[in-house]
Motif scaffolding. Structure first.
Motif, PDB file in Angstrom:
ATOM      1  N   ALA A  30       0.965  -1.723  -0.157  1.00  0.00           N
ATOM      2  CA  ALA A  30       0.045  -0.180   0.063  1.00  0.00           C
ATOM      3  C   ALA A  30       0.748   0.630  -0.277  1.00  0.00           C
ATOM      4  CB  ALA A  30      -0.776   0.083   1.383  1.00  0.00           C
ATOM      5  N   GLU A  31       2.066   1.397   1.093  1.00  0.00           N
ATOM      6  CA  GLU A  31       3.064   2.801   0.575  1.00  0.00           C
ATOM      7  C   GLU A  31       3.538   2.840  -0.554  1.00  0.00           C
ATOM      8  OE1 GLU A  31       3.752   2.766   5.975  1.00  0.00           O
ATOM      9  OE2 GLU A  31       5.150   0.923   4.067  1.00  0.00           O
ATOM     10  N   ALA A  32       3.933   1.161  -1.070  1.00  0.00           N
ATOM     11  CA  ALA A  32       4.760   1.855  -2.522  1.00  0.00           C
ATOM     12  C   ALA A  32       4.144   2.082  -3.110  1.00  0.00           C
ATOM     13  CB  ALA A  32       5.176   0.170  -1.816  1.00  0.00           C
ATOM     14  N   ALA A  33       2.520   1.335  -3.346  1.00  0.00           N
ATOM     15  CA  ALA A  33       1.654   1.718  -4.285  1.00  0.00           C
ATOM     16  C   ALA A  33       1.389   3.360  -4.386  1.00  0.00           C
ATOM     17  CB  ALA A  33       0.141   1.142  -4.790  1.00  0.00           C
ATOM     18  N   ALA A  34       1.399   4.037  -3.003  1.00  0.00           N
ATOM     19  CA  ALA A  34       1.018   5.021  -2.882  1.00  0.00           C
ATOM     20  C   ALA A  34       2.170   5.847  -3.234  1.00  0.00           C
ATOM     21  CB  ALA A  34       0.431   6.182  -1.151  1.00  0.00           C
ATOM     22  N   MET A  35       3.209   5.841  -3.178  1.00  0.00           N
ATOM     23  CA  MET A  35       4.425   6.331  -3.429  1.00  0.00           C
ATOM     24  C   MET A  35       5.219   6.491  -5.140  1.00  0.00           C
ATOM     25  SD  MET A  35       7.692   5.301  -0.494  1.00  0.00           S
ATOM     26  CE  MET A  35       8.629   5.632  -1.416  1.00  0.00           C
ATOM     27  N   LEU A  36       4.467   4.794  -6.396  1.00  0.00           N
ATOM     28  CA  LEU A  36       4.246   5.373  -7.156  1.00  0.00           C
ATOM     29  C   LEU A  36       2.971   5.598  -7.680  1.00  0.00           C
ATOM     30  CD1 LEU A  36       6.144   1.857  -6.874  1.00  0.00           C
ATOM     31  CD2 LEU A  36       6.916   3.771  -7.832  1.00  0.00           C
ATOM     32  N   GLN A  37       2.221   6.062  -7.651  1.00  0.00           N
ATOM     33  CA  GLN A  37       0.883   6.375  -7.701  1.00  0.00           C
ATOM     34  C   GLN A  37       0.367   5.177  -8.759  1.00  0.00           C
ATOM     35  OE1 GLN A  37       1.645  10.636  -9.461  1.00  0.00           O
ATOM     36  NE2 GLN A  37       1.807  10.819  -7.759  1.00  0.00           N
ATOM     37  N   VAL A  38       0.135   4.236  -8.101  1.00  0.00           N
ATOM     38  CA  VAL A  38      -0.303   3.121  -8.793  1.00  0.00           C
ATOM     39  C   VAL A  38      -1.089   2.177  -8.603  1.00  0.00           C
ATOM     40  CG1 VAL A  38       1.495   2.800 -10.691  1.00  0.00           C
ATOM     41  CG2 VAL A  38       1.902   1.252  -8.476  1.00  0.00           C
ATOM     42  N   ARG A  39      -2.250   0.949  -8.799  1.00  0.00           N
ATOM     43  CA  ARG A  39      -3.169   0.797  -7.782  1.00  0.00           C
ATOM     44  C   ARG A  39      -2.139  -0.981  -7.060  1.00  0.00           C
ATOM     45  NH1 ARG A  39      -8.729   0.033 -11.357  1.00  0.00           N
ATOM     46  NH2 ARG A  39      -8.729   2.275 -11.045  1.00  0.00           N
ATOM     47  N   GLU A  40      -2.672  -1.041  -5.532  1.00  0.00           N
ATOM     48  CA  GLU A  40      -1.872  -1.507  -5.378  1.00  0.00           C
ATOM     49  C   GLU A  40      -2.018  -2.839  -5.157  1.00  0.00           C
ATOM     50  OE1 GLU A  40      -1.382  -3.664  -0.730  1.00  0.00           O
ATOM     51  OE2 GLU A  40      -3.407  -1.948  -0.871  1.00  0.00           O
ATOM     52  N   SER A  41      -3.562  -2.993  -6.344  1.00  0.00           N
ATOM     53  CA  SER A  41      -3.667  -4.480  -6.812  1.00  0.00           C
ATOM     54  C   SER A  41      -2.452  -5.058  -8.360  1.00  0.00           C
ATOM     55  CB  SER A  41      -5.023  -4.920  -7.537  1.00  0.00           C
ATOM     56  OG  SER A  41      -5.097  -3.145  -8.743  1.00  0.00           O
ATOM     57  N   TRP A  42      -2.152  -3.202  -8.906  1.00  0.00           N
ATOM     58  CA  TRP A  42      -1.440  -3.908 -10.104  1.00  0.00           C
ATOM     59  C   TRP A  42       0.311  -4.443  -9.486  1.00  0.00           C
ATOM     60  CZ3 TRP A  42       3.369  -1.150 -11.123  1.00  0.00           C
ATOM     61  CH2 TRP A  42       3.292  -1.785 -12.404  1.00  0.00           C
ATOM     62  N   LEU A  43       0.315  -3.658  -7.998  1.00  0.00           N
ATOM     63  CA  LEU A  43       1.784  -3.504  -7.614  1.00  0.00           C
ATOM     64  C   LEU A  43       2.448  -5.219  -7.333  1.00  0.00           C
ATOM     65  CD1 LEU A  43       4.815  -2.012  -7.247  1.00  0.00           C
ATOM     66  CD2 LEU A  43       2.998  -1.512  -5.076  1.00  0.00           C
ATOM     67  N   ARG A  44       0.953  -5.736  -6.769  1.00  0.00           N
ATOM     68  CA  ARG A  44       1.099  -6.908  -6.159  1.00  0.00           C
ATOM     69  C   ARG A  44       0.952  -8.209  -7.202  1.00  0.00           C
ATOM     70  NH1 ARG A  44      -0.058  -7.850  -0.932  1.00  0.00           N
ATOM     71  NH2 ARG A  44      -0.738  -6.417   0.280  1.00  0.00           N
TER      72      ARG A  44
END
Length: 88
Positions: A30-44
């Motif tokens: 969640a923190e990384a997704a916010a930093m990258l401004q992407v959805r958490e689901s995409w990151l996972r």
């Protein structure tokens, strides 16, 4: 061992437990997704497929500063320079 009356700030311990180590910060998805401004689901999804740098601590997915920098670098694209056609 310190001598009586010796200030603790002047102690010179050589043991590994007293050496300063670089601090490693790990971010949740969640923190990384916010930093990258992407959805958490995409990151996972990308991390599970091992197509982006990530860190697993046991079952827990985390991202280090280096992982995040790698994701950003992999996504960077060079500008496309198109030459203008000359008139004939």
């Amino acid at each position: 061992m310190t001598l009586q009356g010796e200030p603790s700030a002047q102690r010179h311990d050589a043991g590994p437990e007293h050496r300063s180590s670089p601090e490693v910060r790990l971010y949740t998805p969640a923190e990384a997704a916010a930093m990258l401004q992407v959805r958490e689901s995409w990151l996972r999804k990308k991390a599970s497929a091992r197509v982006i740098p990530c860190t697993f601590i046991g079952k827990h997915l985390r991202f280090s500063d280096q992982d995040i920098a790698g994701i950003i670098a992999a996504g960077a694209k060079q500008p496309v320079v198109r030459r203008r056609r000359g008139r004939f």
